[in-house]
Design a protein around this motif. Sequence first.
Motif: not given
Lengths: 413, 401
Positions: A360-378
Amino acid sequence: MKSLFKSAAFGALAAATMMAGAASASELVITFDDLNPDKKAAYDAAVEAFRAANPDIEVTANNGDREAHKSTIRSALQNDAPDVITWYPGNRMAPFVDAGLFMDISDLWASDPNLSQNFEAIKPTMSRDGKQWGVPYSYYQWGIYYRKDIFDKLDLAEPVTWDEMLAACDVMKENGVTPFTIGTQFLWPAGGMFDYLNLRTNGYEVHNALTAGEIKYTDDRIRQTFANWETLLERCSFVENHATMSWQDAIAPFANGDAAMYLMGNFAVGQFKDAGLTDEQIDFFQFPEITPGLPRAEEAPADAFFIPAKATNVENAKKFLAFVASPEVQAEWNKTIGQLPPNSSAEINTDDKFIVEGMETLSTASGLAQFYDRDAPAAMAQAGMEGFQRFMLDPSTLDEVLTELDRVQGEVY
Amino acid sequence: MAIDGTAALRGAGHDRFATETGKVAVSGLVLLIAAWFLFLVIDAGVVQSWLGYAQRGDARVPTFYIRFALLLLVIAAAFTLITSTAYYKRNRIRLAPWMFVSIGLVFFAIYVIIPIFQSFSYSFTRWDGLRDVNGVWTGEWVGIQNYQRLLEDPNFYTSLWNNLLWLVLYMLAVPIGLGIALFLNQTVTGIRIYKSLFFFPFVISQVVVGLIFSWAYNPEFGLVGEIWSWFFCEQTTNILGNPTTVCSVNPPNILGNPDVATYGIIAAGLWPQIAYCMILYLTGLNNVSPDQIEAGRLDGAKGWKMLRHVILPQLAPATFLAVVVTVIGALRSFDMIATMTQGGPFGSTNVLAYYMYDQAVGEGVGRYGYGSAIAVVLFAIMLVYISYFLWKMYRDEREGH
């Protein structure tokens, strides 16, 4: 001398036999990275099913430790690469994509109707430079897990807005309950806290721009995030000593009832239950709204399969990826490991209330982030999460932390 | 002298020093073939496909044995070739030691010398540690940028300062070790048991020592927390009726406090290091000449004077060794930090060795160029000390003869 001669002759002979004996049958080598019982079982079952469906392919299924995989994948991709390998999407795949070590599989995404239709939500995560590089097999939601029995006792409802949450914290503290538990020794749980505060304060676009290095940490919008964090530290305090606790250590006060809430990924539910908690005692709510009216974005880290550029059996590898993407396999796999299938037409386990809420949470979300340590360079992520931990231990260091993060940002991107 | 001898022997007119052509030819042939095969199978994948394994995890062992056997063959053939030549036979006494040392030298070069120069060259680049699919290096040359950034990096200064703390405080192991050694250097019943007990921490692996101390420091369930709770905490029940502990003053979180965490780790490191210094001094004390002590006693020396003027000078070699191993131990203080804090909280317990690892290899941060620059700085610091050490050894050896 004679013995030398003999061994040389034997060696040559042996080599010749081996070359002759090399099988010309169709092969597939897969390298997986999770030895946890349920993860391993799901992987083994999927491989068995693939073998049954493709009897002409001789499948070799390797599996190894998850942490060790993070360093061994480097040599695996550069030297003797398997045909299929697990890794993380988002920025974590960027170095390998940029070095040309992963194979571009955009053709598979375009030609396979299942992939092109049922993975719309997660496709951006698997893309870089407009091409797709992998196929996700699982993901999971993040959110606040809480002690329902404590909430009931204090007559608290699941908070929906920031003010409700702060008010609930006040009640908890009056009754001697620490609102939040967290363990920041290994840094990343602090990254999750930052992600949610920033997603709720500024939204998905700003958050993405920050992790992509387009916004500075000293930006007023990011400062607002930290101001909210400071409010949270004051009114919803965290457990003492979180700097020396792992995320598993932090479960102890939660299980004992000393702390009432835990911002975590859904993989933690299994550990909660191992600590003796039952479905009646724990529940889940989405991180409350902070800036009213902001579209709600969520964290949803995915795990995926990739094809190394050095793979020898590319056709079989693509066959396997398409197989893993199918709704049946995705449903079965994620039922076993208690996570969510990225395939939107795959069935979920409706007996698990956390899975239902997660869907329910994810299917209604407007955007999906991966996680800080995956979205930002290591390198940025490492410095960033150290900064978050420092801020949590002493909020007065905020200016130093932000300036330092700007400096690292300037170097890394 | 040796040349004269061989000349005299050659004069005897035998073919003892002639090249054995057959042996040279055969071993040369074997060398060529084996080296060619070895070259072919440098890539593990080749052997694995011969074996029909196709990159399976369990193919590594036979793959390794085949390559290892080929390597031994190459070495054996090369040695046979060399020892069959006339030149070698005439200069055997001079060359034989080098033959023995050569294998070690090759590996020393591959694993120590060459990497040092590689670190130097990588430190001028920006590189994430990857080569592309064709084996082409993916980094870029950035000149001294990494070093400029080091100068601006607060974490670098923290690491440098912590290295200094380690060097200074770790030295405490030498006097404390001496003290314990003097105390234990007596003959009472069961003294061996006491000696073993004191030596025990050195036998345990550093990783285990780190774990033991991090548990002891734990403010919730560790020794520190336990003792603290006798004075400042009381058992109560929480909102759900579960037993919990409430403290009037919170217990110190040694490893979680950036101001004291490094001292906590150094204290843990001192434990085995003191034992090491103690054992060095105990052996040294065995060699202290009883005559000199006797003589000193006749001259009226005792207590501090005896120690200062009679015993310590005789312990000088032990002291030198203790200082050397302690300095080395302080500079490579890596495993303790890795097990106890991973450099945290927020990098405050980093030392250069750990920060280098953290930036280059750890958790996929992948700043190999930056990590190499840190390595070069660490190398420069060590070089000062190593040169002094080598110079002193050299001087002592010359004085000895």
